[in-house]
Scaffold this active site. Structure first.
Site, mmCIF file in Angstrom:
data_model
loop_
_atom_site.group_PDB
_atom_site.id
_atom_site.type_symbol
_atom_site.label_atom_id
_atom_site.label_comp_id
_atom_site.label_asym_id
_atom_site.label_seq_id
_atom_site.Cartn_x
_atom_site.Cartn_y
_atom_site.Cartn_z
ATOM 1 N N ASP A 66 0.836 -1.203 0.000
ATOM 2 C CA ASP A 66 0.000 0.000 0.000
ATOM 3 C C ASP A 66 0.867 1.248 0.000
ATOM 4 O O ASP A 66 2.081 1.179 0.159
ATOM 5 C CB ASP A 66 -0.952 -0.006 1.209
ATOM 6 C CG ASP A 66 -0.306 -0.552 2.484
ATOM 7 O OD1 ASP A 66 0.931 -0.557 2.555
ATOM 8 O OD2 ASP A 66 -1.036 -0.971 3.395
ATOM 9 N N ASP A 135 -7.750 -2.460 14.188
ATOM 10 C CA ASP A 135 -9.148 -2.574 13.755
ATOM 11 C C ASP A 135 -9.359 -3.740 12.797
ATOM 12 O O ASP A 135 -10.422 -3.861 12.185
ATOM 13 C CB ASP A 135 -9.621 -1.254 13.112
ATOM 14 C CG ASP A 135 -8.861 -0.906 11.827
ATOM 15 O OD1 ASP A 135 -7.948 -1.664 11.433
ATOM 16 O OD2 ASP A 135 -9.188 0.134 11.213
HETATM 17 C C1 F6R Z 1 1.514 -1.713 6.077
HETATM 18 C C2 F6R Z 1 0.148 -2.202 6.180
HETATM 19 C C3 F6R Z 1 -0.617 -2.213 7.450
HETATM 20 C C4 F6R Z 1 0.222 -2.558 8.664
HETATM 21 C C5 F6R Z 1 -0.625 -2.502 9.933
HETATM 22 C C6 F6R Z 1 0.196 -2.803 11.169
HETATM 23 O O1 F6R Z 1 1.990 -1.826 4.743
HETATM 24 O O2 F6R Z 1 -0.356 -2.581 5.182
HETATM 25 O O3 F6R Z 1 -1.667 -3.133 7.341
HETATM 26 O O4 F6R Z 1 0.761 -3.844 8.499
HETATM 27 O O5 F6R Z 1 -1.197 -1.255 10.040
HETATM 28 O O6 F6R Z 1 1.148 -1.803 11.334
HETATM 29 P P1 F6R Z 1 2.297 -1.946 12.434
HETATM 30 O O7 F6R Z 1 3.186 -3.058 11.988
HETATM 31 O O8 F6R Z 1 3.029 -0.630 12.381
HETATM 32 O O9 F6R Z 1 1.621 -2.212 13.718
#
Ligand code: F6R
Length: 260
Positions: A66, A135
């Protein structure tokens, strides 16, 4: 879905083993990379293995999950910058082979379609690294996302913008409202999905992911429909799992040759 309850360094090592095995067999395989805090230990471990000559990503292709819409080139939190810093700079991959959706495109729907085509032209993703939002989002497929979705523009929830404010000096308003994200169906097309989640803040989402009904309200639950998913969680993220003891026993008794 295999759920492994372990420490983050042990998870990083097991994930790096799986990546190493793929690239030893096929040096031009395709790795799906995630941003955020969670995968950083994996990227560090891959970097050490490249340094020791145990792994080469010189011919690898990588696709990001993303990208924020509108963050200028070189912005420290633009996901392309983050993936260059956290992943590409630590390994021997050619940066030209690291691809992401173009959040600066004038025609965003066309950029999303081009991204889907590029993943397909590369032969699809062999191993996709994933995190999970508190979430239940996977990539940036927020609650309510179509489980059949492909790469497209999404609006981030307030929860996600608050969670990610830590990367923007604590300022939720500085976190972009829009992103381009691989869809749930795009992610499910990868051949092996490896999701990591650490910390108490992820416990409810992990419970839904592994044990809840499949629902667009918790988009990561769609992973239950994939035949090869490995989920790594620490004790805190596992704290709401009903089958925690079963997952622990199963992993302890797993033959070492089996891999993930
Ligand atoms: C990042 C992504 C998100 C993260 C998620 C967890 O490319 O697609 O889905 O994997 O928000 O983020 P962290 O690892 O920072 O807790």
């Amino acid at each position: 879905m295999e759920v492994v309850i372990t420490t983050p360094p042990q998870a990083a090592s097991l994930v790096a083993d799986a990546v190493t095995a793929i690239f030893r067999g096929r040096p031009d395989a395709v790795l799906g990379v995630a941003t955020g805090s969670t995968p950083v230990l994996v990227y560090d471990e891959l970097g050490r293995r490249v340094e020791r000559g145990e792994l080469s990503l010189a011919r690898a292709r990588a696709f990001m999950l993303d990208e924020y819409v509108g963050l200028p080139e070189g912005h420290p939190e633009r996901y392309r910058t983050v993936i260059d810093r956290d992943f590409a700079s630590k390994v021997d991959i050619d940066p030209a082979n690291v691809h992401g959706p173009d959040g600066l495109a004038e025609d965003l729907p066309a950029a999303c379609a081009a991204y889907e085509a590029a993943i397909q032209a590369a032969g699809g993703v062999d191993l996709q690294l994933l995190g999970i939002g508190s979430d239940g989002h996977v990539a940036f497929n927020e609650p309510g996302s179509s489980l059949a979705s492909r790469t497209r523009i999404k609006s981030l929830t307030r929860q996600t913008r608050e969670d990610n404010a830590r990367f923007f000096d604590g300022d939720t308003e500085a976190v972009p409202r829009h992103c381009l994200t691989q869809g749930v169906a795009t992610i499910l097309a990868a051949r092996h999905l490896v999701l990591m989640a650490f910390g108490k803040g992820k416990a409810e989402a992990v419970h839904h992911l592994a044990e809840g009904p499949v629902s667009a309200m918790w988009p990561a639950t769609a992973l239950q429909l994939h035949p090869h998913v490995t989920v790594f969680v620490d004790d805190a993220a596992a704290s709401r799992l009903q089958l925690g003891d079963y997952y622990r026993e199963t992993f302890q008794a797993k033959p070492s040759w089996q891999g993930i």
